[in-house]
Write a protein that holds these residues in place. Structure first.
Motif, PDB file in Angstrom:
ATOM      1  N   ARG A 129       0.848  -1.194   0.000  1.00 18.73           N
ATOM      2  CA  ARG A 129       0.000   0.000   0.000  1.00 18.73           C
ATOM      3  C   ARG A 129       0.884   1.244   0.000  1.00 18.73           C
ATOM      4  N   ALA A 130       0.562   2.156  -0.921  1.00 12.97           N
ATOM      5  CA  ALA A 130       1.334   3.392  -1.047  1.00 12.97           C
ATOM      6  C   ALA A 130       0.486   4.421  -1.780  1.00 12.97           C
ATOM      7  N   VAL A 131       0.891   5.676  -1.657  1.00 10.55           N
ATOM      8  CA  VAL A 131       0.271   6.757  -2.428  1.00 10.55           C
ATOM      9  C   VAL A 131       1.398   7.659  -2.924  1.00 10.55           C
ATOM     10  N   PHE A 132       1.310   8.005  -4.199  1.00  8.27           N
ATOM     11  CA  PHE A 132       2.270   8.905  -4.824  1.00  8.27           C
ATOM     12  C   PHE A 132       1.502  10.021  -5.512  1.00  8.27           C
ATOM     13  N   VAL A 133       2.050  11.230  -5.458  1.00 11.08           N
ATOM     14  CA  VAL A 133       1.515  12.325  -6.256  1.00 11.08           C
ATOM     15  C   VAL A 133       2.648  12.768  -7.170  1.00 11.08           C
ATOM     16  N   VAL A 134       2.316  12.824  -8.467  1.00 11.76           N
ATOM     17  CA  VAL A 134       3.277  13.188  -9.500  1.00 11.76           C
ATOM     18  C   VAL A 134       2.743  14.442 -10.187  1.00 11.76           C
ATOM     19  N   ASP A 135       3.572  15.479 -10.266  1.00 12.71           N
ATOM     20  CA  ASP A 135       3.082  16.738 -10.850  1.00 12.71           C
ATOM     21  C   ASP A 135       3.028  16.662 -12.375  1.00 12.71           C
ATOM     22  N   SER A 136       2.610  17.736 -12.998  1.00 15.88           N
ATOM     23  CA  SER A 136       2.415  17.750 -14.458  1.00 15.88           C
ATOM     24  C   SER A 136       3.719  17.629 -15.235  1.00 15.88           C
ATOM     25  N   ASN A 137       4.845  17.837 -14.556  1.00 11.89           N
ATOM     26  CA  ASN A 137       6.160  17.661 -15.181  1.00 11.89           C
ATOM     27  C   ASN A 137       6.760  16.297 -14.857  1.00 11.89           C
ATOM     28  N   ASP A 138       5.941  15.418 -14.281  1.00  8.89           N
ATOM     29  CA  ASP A 138       6.344  14.057 -13.898  1.00  8.89           C
ATOM     30  C   ASP A 138       7.393  14.021 -12.794  1.00  8.89           C
ATOM     31  N   GLU A 139       7.372  15.037 -11.939  1.00 10.81           N
ATOM     32  CA  GLU A 139       8.215  15.021 -10.746  1.00 10.81           C
ATOM     33  C   GLU A 139       7.375  14.531  -9.573  1.00 10.81           C
ATOM     34  N   ILE A 140       7.953  13.673  -8.764  1.00  9.87           N
ATOM     35  CA  ILE A 140       7.242  13.153  -7.592  1.00  9.87           C
ATOM     36  C   ILE A 140       7.238  14.229  -6.507  1.00  9.87           C
ATOM     37  N   VAL A 141       6.035  14.593  -6.059  1.00  3.92           N
ATOM     38  CA  VAL A 141       5.898  15.651  -5.049  1.00  3.92           C
ATOM     39  C   VAL A 141       5.350  15.119  -3.720  1.00  3.92           C
ATOM     40  N   TYR A 142       4.919  13.865  -3.690  1.00  6.39           N
ATOM     41  CA  TYR A 142       4.414  13.265  -2.452  1.00  6.39           C
ATOM     42  C   TYR A 142       4.634  11.759  -2.525  1.00  6.39           C
ATOM     43  N   VAL A 143       5.129  11.199  -1.422  1.00  2.88           N
ATOM     44  CA  VAL A 143       5.368   9.759  -1.327  1.00  2.88           C
ATOM     45  C   VAL A 143       4.917   9.275   0.037  1.00  2.88           C
ATOM     46  N   GLU A 144       4.118   8.216   0.048  1.00  2.00           N
ATOM     47  CA  GLU A 144       3.799   7.527   1.299  1.00  2.00           C
ATOM     48  C   GLU A 144       3.826   6.032   1.053  1.00  2.00           C
ATOM     49  N   TYR A 145       4.815   5.365   1.635  1.00  2.22           N
ATOM     50  CA  TYR A 145       4.831   3.908   1.699  1.00  2.22           C
ATOM     51  C   TYR A 145       4.212   3.581   3.056  1.00  2.22           C
ATOM     52  N   VAL A 146       3.019   3.010   3.065  1.00  7.59           N
ATOM     53  CA  VAL A 146       2.329   2.742   4.327  1.00  7.59           C
ATOM     54  C   VAL A 146       3.091   1.627   5.053  1.00  7.59           C
ATOM     55  N   PRO A 147       3.570   1.883   6.286  1.00 10.43           N
ATOM     56  CA  PRO A 147       4.439   0.925   6.979  1.00 10.43           C
ATOM     57  C   PRO A 147       3.806  -0.457   7.208  1.00 10.43           C
ATOM     58  N   GLU A 148       2.518  -0.500   7.491  1.00  9.31           N
ATOM     59  CA  GLU A 148       1.793  -1.773   7.643  1.00  9.31           C
ATOM     60  C   GLU A 148       0.782  -1.820   6.509  1.00  9.31           C
ATOM     61  N   ALA A 149       0.960  -2.768   5.598  1.00 11.12           N
ATOM     62  CA  ALA A 149       0.174  -2.810   4.363  1.00 11.12           C
ATOM     63  C   ALA A 149      -1.325  -2.983   4.587  1.00 11.12           C
ATOM     64  N   THR A 150      -1.734  -3.385   5.775  1.00 14.81           N
ATOM     65  CA  THR A 150      -3.172  -3.539   6.032  1.00 14.81           C
ATOM     66  C   THR A 150      -3.782  -2.279   6.657  1.00 14.81           C
ATOM     67  N   ASN A 151      -2.983  -1.228   6.829  1.00 13.85           N
ATOM     68  CA  ASN A 151      -3.476   0.036   7.380  1.00 13.85           C
ATOM     69  C   ASN A 151      -3.817   1.017   6.257  1.00 13.85           C
ATOM     70  N   HIS A 152      -4.587   2.037   6.615  1.00  4.11           N
ATOM     71  CA  HIS A 152      -4.963   3.085   5.661  1.00  4.11           C
ATOM     72  C   HIS A 152      -3.808   4.059   5.444  1.00  4.11           C
ATOM     73  N   PRO A 153      -3.749   4.676   4.264  1.00  6.35           N
ATOM     74  CA  PRO A 153      -2.774   5.745   4.051  1.00  6.35           C
ATOM     75  C   PRO A 153      -3.283   7.038   4.683  1.00  6.35           C
ATOM     76  N   ASN A 154      -2.477   8.069   4.627  1.00  7.82           N
ATOM     77  CA  ASN A 154      -2.867   9.387   5.114  1.00  7.82           C
ATOM     78  C   ASN A 154      -3.605  10.100   3.967  1.00  7.82           C
ATOM     79  N   TYR A 155      -4.921   9.913   3.927  1.00  2.16           N
ATOM     80  CA  TYR A 155      -5.723  10.472   2.837  1.00  2.16           C
ATOM     81  C   TYR A 155      -5.586  11.989   2.753  1.00  2.16           C
TER      82      TYR A 155
END
Length: 166
Positions: A129-155
């Motif tokens: 489980r993870a969430v990534f935000v990639v801007d319009s120039n394809d640069e990563i601006v947010y990364v969350e690798y959720v430490p426990e895969a059965t938990n929710h991300p930080n919405y």
């Protein structure tokens, strides 16, 4: 690499961990109609990439529904959900649950996304489980690798990053 557990057990993530400021790596996944989709297909747009182990499980279901509900509030943002589920299962789940504002993408064939973003769980051949935000120039601006895969991300943090990305 990110330190991730699945149901309390340490797992090995394959691929390359990405960080804020990195250029988003290319990947090829499958859409519900089995056509190939890559990062290039979303060129010029902000991408919120929600990664789930399996769309048919409780937390993954809730995560996908949450981002689907929020998609209308995100201007010029493509919301993508990536899992190892078969495209047919993703399409069935979306139809049964009224999910129509996110692109569900399957990494089952090549694990291209999983390896590119460092979320492929070696022991399970699932994505962490993870969430990534990639801007319009394809640069990563947010990364969350959720430490426990059965938990929710930080919405809230992910949605805020998507709103602020250009």
């Amino acid at each position: 690499m990110a330190n991730v557990t699945f149901k309390g057990n340490q797992v090995t993530l394959l691929g390359n961990e990405v960080k804020v400021g990195d250029k988003a790596p290319q990947f090829t996944v499958l859409a519900n109609d089995l056509s190939e989709v890559s990062l290039r297909d979303y060129k010029g747009n902000v991408k919120l990439i929600s990664v789930v182990p399996s769309i048919d499980t409780g937390v993954c279901d809730a995560q996908t529904r949450k981002f689907n509900e929020e998609a209308d509030k995100l201007e010029n943002v493509n919301v993508l959900t990536v899992s190892m589920d078969l495209p047919f299962a993703q399409a069935r789940w979306c139809g049964a649950n009224g999910v129509d504002k996110v692109d569900t993408l399957s990494d089952h064939r090549d694990a291209s996304f999983g390896e590119a973003f460092g979320v492929l769980i070696q022991e399970l051949r699932l994505l962490a489980r993870a969430v990534f935000v990639v801007d319009s120039n394809d640069e990563i601006v947010y990364v969350e690798y959720v430490p426990e895969a059965t938990n929710h991300p930080n919405y809230d943090a992910a949605l805020q990053a998507a709103k602020q990305a250009k």
